[in-house]
Motif scaffolding. Structure first.
Motif, PDB file in Angstrom:
ATOM      1  N   GLU A 172       0.832  -1.204   0.000  1.00 27.35           N
ATOM      2  CA  GLU A 172       0.000   0.000   0.000  1.00 27.35           C
ATOM      3  C   GLU A 172       0.869   1.259   0.000  1.00 27.35           C
ATOM      4  O   GLU A 172       0.496   2.268  -0.607  1.00 27.35           O
ATOM      5  CB  GLU A 172      -0.924  -0.009   1.221  1.00 27.35           C
ATOM      6  N   THR A 173       2.022   1.200   0.659  1.00 31.91           N
ATOM      7  CA  THR A 173       2.910   2.365   0.659  1.00 31.91           C
ATOM      8  C   THR A 173       3.449   2.642  -0.749  1.00 31.91           C
ATOM      9  O   THR A 173       3.612   3.805  -1.144  1.00 31.91           O
ATOM     10  CB  THR A 173       4.081   2.127   1.621  1.00 31.91           C
ATOM     11  N   THR A 174       3.704   1.562  -1.505  1.00 35.44           N
ATOM     12  CA  THR A 174       4.182   1.727  -2.887  1.00 35.44           C
ATOM     13  C   THR A 174       3.088   2.355  -3.743  1.00 35.44           C
ATOM     14  O   THR A 174       3.347   3.255  -4.555  1.00 35.44           O
ATOM     15  CB  THR A 174       4.594   0.370  -3.473  1.00 35.44           C
ATOM     16  N   LYS A 175       1.858   1.901  -3.559  1.00 31.39           N
ATOM     17  CA  LYS A 175       0.730   2.463  -4.316  1.00 31.39           C
ATOM     18  C   LYS A 175       0.541   3.940  -3.986  1.00 31.39           C
ATOM     19  O   LYS A 175       0.310   4.768  -4.880  1.00 31.39           O
ATOM     20  CB  LYS A 175      -0.554   1.697  -4.006  1.00 31.39           C
ATOM     21  N   ALA A 176       0.651   4.253  -2.712  1.00 30.21           N
ATOM     22  CA  ALA A 176       0.457   5.642  -2.293  1.00 30.21           C
ATOM     23  C   ALA A 176       1.527   6.544  -2.900  1.00 30.21           C
ATOM     24  O   ALA A 176       1.229   7.655  -3.376  1.00 30.21           O
ATOM     25  CB  ALA A 176       0.477   5.728  -0.770  1.00 30.21           C
ATOM     26  N   LEU A 177       2.777   6.085  -2.902  1.00 29.62           N
ATOM     27  CA  LEU A 177       3.863   6.881  -3.461  1.00 29.62           C
ATOM     28  C   LEU A 177       3.684   7.057  -4.970  1.00 29.62           C
ATOM     29  O   LEU A 177       3.862   8.169  -5.502  1.00 29.62           O
ATOM     30  CB  LEU A 177       5.211   6.215  -3.153  1.00 29.62           C
ATOM     31  N   ALA A 178       3.323   5.984  -5.655  1.00 25.40           N
ATOM     32  CA  ALA A 178       3.129   6.058  -7.105  1.00 25.40           C
ATOM     33  C   ALA A 178       1.958   6.978  -7.450  1.00 25.40           C
ATOM     34  O   ALA A 178       2.022   7.750  -8.415  1.00 25.40           O
ATOM     35  CB  ALA A 178       2.883   4.659  -7.665  1.00 25.40           C
ATOM     36  N   ALA A 194      12.235   7.303  -9.523  1.00 25.94           N
ATOM     37  CA  ALA A 194      11.945   7.684  -8.139  1.00 25.94           C
ATOM     38  C   ALA A 194      11.779   6.458  -7.242  1.00 25.94           C
ATOM     39  O   ALA A 194      12.310   6.411  -6.120  1.00 25.94           O
ATOM     40  CB  ALA A 194      10.686   8.543  -8.094  1.00 25.94           C
ATOM     41  N   LEU A 195      11.063   5.456  -7.708  1.00 22.19           N
ATOM     42  CA  LEU A 195      10.863   4.241  -6.907  1.00 22.19           C
ATOM     43  C   LEU A 195      12.181   3.490  -6.729  1.00 22.19           C
ATOM     44  O   LEU A 195      12.458   2.956  -5.643  1.00 22.19           O
ATOM     45  CB  LEU A 195       9.828   3.341  -7.581  1.00 22.19           C
ATOM     46  N   THR A 196      12.985   3.446  -7.785  1.00 16.01           N
ATOM     47  CA  THR A 196      14.278   2.774  -7.686  1.00 16.01           C
ATOM     48  C   THR A 196      15.193   3.502  -6.706  1.00 16.01           C
ATOM     49  O   THR A 196      15.861   2.875  -5.862  1.00 16.01           O
ATOM     50  CB  THR A 196      14.943   2.705  -9.077  1.00 16.01           C
ATOM     51  N   THR A 220      -2.920  -1.420 -11.605  1.00 13.90           N
ATOM     52  CA  THR A 220      -3.425  -2.020 -10.371  1.00 13.90           C
ATOM     53  C   THR A 220      -4.121  -0.977  -9.508  1.00 13.90           C
ATOM     54  O   THR A 220      -5.194  -1.218  -8.944  1.00 13.90           O
ATOM     55  CB  THR A 220      -2.274  -2.673  -9.592  1.00 13.90           C
ATOM     56  N   ILE A 221      -3.507   0.198  -9.395  1.00 16.66           N
ATOM     57  CA  ILE A 221      -4.097   1.289  -8.609  1.00 16.66           C
ATOM     58  C   ILE A 221      -5.439   1.702  -9.197  1.00 16.66           C
ATOM     59  O   ILE A 221      -6.427   1.911  -8.466  1.00 16.66           O
ATOM     60  CB  ILE A 221      -3.127   2.482  -8.552  1.00 16.66           C
ATOM     61  N   ASP A 222      -5.510   1.796 -10.526  1.00 10.45           N
ATOM     62  CA  ASP A 222      -6.765   2.185 -11.181  1.00 10.45           C
ATOM     63  C   ASP A 222      -7.847   1.140 -10.942  1.00 10.45           C
ATOM     64  O   ASP A 222      -9.020   1.487 -10.720  1.00 10.45           O
ATOM     65  CB  ASP A 222      -6.536   2.370 -12.680  1.00 10.45           C
ATOM     66  N   LEU A 223      -7.477  -0.140 -10.990  1.00 11.91           N
ATOM     67  CA  LEU A 223      -8.446  -1.197 -10.722  1.00 11.91           C
ATOM     68  C   LEU A 223      -8.958  -1.126  -9.292  1.00 11.91           C
ATOM     69  O   LEU A 223     -10.147  -1.312  -9.036  1.00 11.91           O
ATOM     70  CB  LEU A 223      -7.819  -2.573 -10.997  1.00 11.91           C
ATOM     71  N   ASP A 224      -8.054  -0.876  -8.350  1.00  7.61           N
ATOM     72  CA  ASP A 224      -8.458  -0.732  -6.947  1.00  7.61           C
ATOM     73  C   ASP A 224      -9.415   0.445  -6.775  1.00  7.61           C
ATOM     74  O   ASP A 224     -10.440   0.334  -6.089  1.00  7.61           O
ATOM     75  CB  ASP A 224      -7.230  -0.539  -6.058  1.00  7.61           C
ATOM     76  N   ASP A 225      -9.072   1.564  -7.395  1.00  6.53           N
ATOM     77  CA  ASP A 225      -9.921   2.758  -7.273  1.00  6.53           C
ATOM     78  C   ASP A 225     -11.298   2.514  -7.886  1.00  6.53           C
ATOM     79  O   ASP A 225     -12.322   2.910  -7.318  1.00  6.53           O
ATOM     80  CB  ASP A 225      -9.249   3.953  -7.965  1.00  6.53           C
ATOM     81  N   GLN A 226     -11.323   1.857  -9.044  1.00  7.62           N
ATOM     82  CA  GLN A 226     -12.596   1.584  -9.703  1.00  7.62           C
ATOM     83  C   GLN A 226     -13.440   0.633  -8.866  1.00  7.62           C
ATOM     84  O   GLN A 226     -14.661   0.799  -8.763  1.00  7.62           O
ATOM     85  CB  GLN A 226     -12.354   0.987 -11.093  1.00  7.62           C
ATOM     86  N   ALA A 227     -12.798  -0.364  -8.271  1.00 10.36           N
ATOM     87  CA  ALA A 227     -13.534  -1.307  -7.424  1.00 10.36           C
ATOM     88  C   ALA A 227     -14.138  -0.604  -6.216  1.00 10.36           C
ATOM     89  O   ALA A 227     -15.279  -0.860  -5.838  1.00 10.36           O
ATOM     90  CB  ALA A 227     -12.609  -2.441  -6.974  1.00 10.36           C
TER      91      ALA A 227
END
Length: 261
Positions: A172-178, A194-196, A220-227
């Motif tokens: 979740e921290t990776t998703k939040a940063l992205a 930036a992630l690297t 993945t983030i977009d799918l989570d948000d849509q869900a």
């Protein structure tokens, strides 16, 4: 065109079998049963089975040109090295009506016989062509209905807010940063750098992010948000239905409507 009838005791037959899954191919039971059916018919009619062709783990919707073994058998028939292609059931050859009728037309044009043992009489005449064609239409219809039901079920699951696809392996921290980096207008390459630089690991444990791995993360983030949005909309719609059902009941009993929390 030279006619080759099915009553000749000198007919050279190629037996064709097909199974759709790897498990069926490994067991050999479905394959053996199909070839044995042709063997029994050949013994009863005096045919000579000169070859047995099997397509393992091949869908019935796969076109003829993408089945090397069936294609080789058809070339053999076309060159006059065999007189008949026999199969236990018409759907082993094709589930598409058009594909199956093309095989019949090719057999007629090249002077060999296509036999489906589940057809009336098991012969390759007009009755067989009609019977197999009707069965192919029904099979094609059933496959279409199955696809439609699957699509409807997936759409209903999406509306309920169910997350479809592979489970997310991103933290979740990776998703939040992205999400933060994308909102700031950074490109895929910039987010990867930036992630690297931040030492964030990819789901496979790599220390270096690429453009494609970032794109996968953002999907993945977009799918989570849509869900989540679909789940919220579903809850609101259900609450509205519940409220509209309660109001007539309250008026019927004379009770004052209660304020919703």
């Amino acid at each position: 065109m030279t006619e080759r009838t099915c009553v000749s005791p000198y007919l050279r037959v190629i037996s064709y079998a097909r199974v759709s899954t790897g498990a069926q191919a490994q067991s050999g039971l479905g394959i053996d049963a199909q070839h044995q059916a042709v063997d029994r018919e050949a013994a009863a009619r005096g045919w000579q089975v000169i070859d047995r062709i099997t397509d393992d783990a091949v869908s019935g919707t796969t076109p003829t040109e993408r089945r090397p073994r069936l294609r080789a058998a058809l070339e053999k028939l076309g060159h006059g090295d065999a007189d008949m292609l026999a199969t236990a059931r018409g759907d082993r050859l094709a589930r598409s009506t058009i594909e199956l009728l093309r095989l019949y037309e090719r057999a007629e044009a090249e002077g060999w016989t296509l036999v489906s043992l589940d057809a009336p009489g098991g012969l390759g005449g007009p009755e067989s062509r009609l019977f197999v064609g009707v069965r192919a239409v029904i099979a094609e219809f059933e496959a279409g209905m199955t696809r439609a039901r699957t699509t409807e079920a997936l759409d209903a699951a999406r509306r309920r807010g169910q997350r479809l696809g592979r489970p997310s392996r991103h933290a979740e921290t990776t998703k939040a940063l992205a999400t933060q980096l994308r909102s700031a207008g950074h490109s895929l390459n910039q987010i990867a750098v930036a992630l690297t630089t931040a030492g964030v690991l990819t789901p496979t444990g790599n220390t270096a992010w690429s453009r494609s791995s970032v794109a996968s993360l953002l999907r993945t983030i977009d799918l989570d948000d849509q869900a989540r949005a679909n789940a919220q909309a579903h809850r609101q719609a259900r609450q509205q239905r519940d409220n509209s059902t309660e109001l007539p009941q309250q008026h019927a009993t004379g009770e004052p409507p209660q304020n919703a929390a």
